[in-house]
Design an enzyme around this catalytic site. Sequence first.
Site, PDB file in Angstrom:
ATOM      1  N   ASP A  71       1.159  -1.140   0.138  1.00  0.00           N
ATOM      2  CA  ASP A  71      -0.201  -0.377   0.193  1.00  0.00           C
ATOM      3  C   ASP A  71       0.602   1.237   0.154  1.00  0.00           C
ATOM      4  O   ASP A  71       1.654   1.078   0.466  1.00  0.00           O
ATOM      5  CB  ASP A  71      -0.660   0.038   1.373  1.00  0.00           C
ATOM      6  N   ASN A 142      -7.387  -1.329  14.641  1.00  0.00           N
ATOM      7  CA  ASN A 142      -8.837  -1.902  13.486  1.00  0.00           C
ATOM      8  C   ASN A 142      -9.031  -3.114  12.767  1.00  0.00           C
ATOM      9  O   ASN A 142      -9.672  -3.200  12.367  1.00  0.00           O
ATOM     10  CB  ASN A 142      -9.376  -0.471  13.512  1.00  0.00           C
ATOM     11  N   HIS A 144      -7.860  -3.696  10.528  1.00  0.00           N
ATOM     12  CA  HIS A 144      -6.814  -3.328   8.724  1.00  0.00           C
ATOM     13  C   HIS A 144      -6.170  -3.903   8.335  1.00  0.00           C
ATOM     14  O   HIS A 144      -5.257  -5.000   9.309  1.00  0.00           O
ATOM     15  CB  HIS A 144      -7.202  -2.370   8.683  1.00  0.00           C
ATOM     16  N   GLU A 149      -9.647  -0.699   5.438  1.00  0.00           N
ATOM     17  CA  GLU A 149     -10.242  -0.888   6.938  1.00  0.00           C
ATOM     18  C   GLU A 149     -11.662  -1.814   6.757  1.00  0.00           C
ATOM     19  O   GLU A 149     -12.142  -2.424   6.110  1.00  0.00           O
ATOM     20  CB  GLU A 149     -10.418   0.692   7.352  1.00  0.00           C
TER      21      GLU A 149
HETATM   22  C1  GLP Z   1      -0.166  -0.117   8.241  1.00  0.00           C
HETATM   23  C2  GLP Z   1       0.164  -0.420   7.090  1.00  0.00           C
HETATM   24  C3  GLP Z   1      -0.300  -1.694   7.172  1.00  0.00           C
HETATM   25  C4  GLP Z   1       0.552  -2.220   8.768  1.00  0.00           C
HETATM   26  C5  GLP Z   1      -0.335  -1.957   9.819  1.00  0.00           C
HETATM   27  C6  GLP Z   1      -0.042  -1.511  11.297  1.00  0.00           C
HETATM   28  O1  GLP Z   1      -0.904   1.744   8.284  1.00  0.00           O
HETATM   29  N1  GLP Z   1      -1.043  -0.080   6.364  1.00  0.00           N
HETATM   30  O2  GLP Z   1       0.147  -2.559   6.534  1.00  0.00           O
HETATM   31  O3  GLP Z   1       0.713  -3.689   8.759  1.00  0.00           O
HETATM   32  O4  GLP Z   1      -0.893  -0.643   9.969  1.00  0.00           O
HETATM   33  O5  GLP Z   1       1.305  -0.683  11.169  1.00  0.00           O
HETATM   34  P1  GLP Z   1       2.523  -1.181  12.244  1.00  0.00           P
HETATM   35  O6  GLP Z   1       2.760  -2.393  11.754  1.00  0.00           O
HETATM   36  O7  GLP Z   1       3.306   0.217  12.927  1.00  0.00           O
HETATM   37  O8  GLP Z   1       1.740  -0.828  13.891  1.00  0.00           O
END
Ligand code: GLP
Length: 252
Positions: A71, A142, A144, A149
Amino acid sequence: MKTNVTSHQDDAARVVAREIAGLIRAHDAAGRGTVLGLATGQTPIGVYAELVRMHRAEGLDFANVVTFNLDEYVGLGAGHPASFRRFMDERFFEHVNVPSGSIHVLDGDLAAVDVPASCADYEAAIAAAGGIDLQLLGIGRNGHVAFNEPGTGRDSRTRLVELAPGTRADAARFFEGQGATPHHAITMGIATVLAARRLRVLAFGAHKSSIVRRALVDPVGPDVPATFLREHRDVTFCLDEAAAGELPQETH
Ligand code: GLP
């Protein structure tokens, strides 16, 4: 579905990095390349660090590796300090020998009119590469997956999405406040992710324990997109003890 709980997140990162290295070496020996799906966020940093270490210390060769990132934020430009492209360059691509032409990161800096074609091209490029061999994933608080989402269906594909308020709040620390945090992103869909041959889902820390429990125990559906990952035939949830802390004993 497997869960693999380690006492420290570094151990989980090493296990996943070793699996990736094994895949690359086995494919190289068989004369074929390896297609990796990559994730950003704090969670996979240890995996990238270990892969970089193996490249330097053991000569792990990325010459035949093709990558697709999950993404990207919309409207930042690749050079923006908080862009996922920049994250990937700094944490991984600048330190290994993935050929630049084999690196695919969604372009968040397009005119809106060009986004659908760019998303279709991304799906086509994944297919042309032979599909993703192993997809790294994290989980948002949440539920995702990438930027799919809550409310996202199982059939979703790469597309433009609006970020949930909680996601923007979590991301605000990387921007100059929540006002400067993007409202939109481009993300692979749930169906895109589920098409990978292996999924390795990482979650570390007590702040992930509640969503990890929901991802593994709640009914499968769009309320918690991470629940869809359980339906994959080769998925492992790689957790540290803190992230696994709310799981019922039988899922350990
Ligand atoms: C981000 C990304 C996700 C990621 C998630 C968790 O916003 N879009 O791909 O897995 O949030 O992030 P973190 O690893 O910093 O907790």
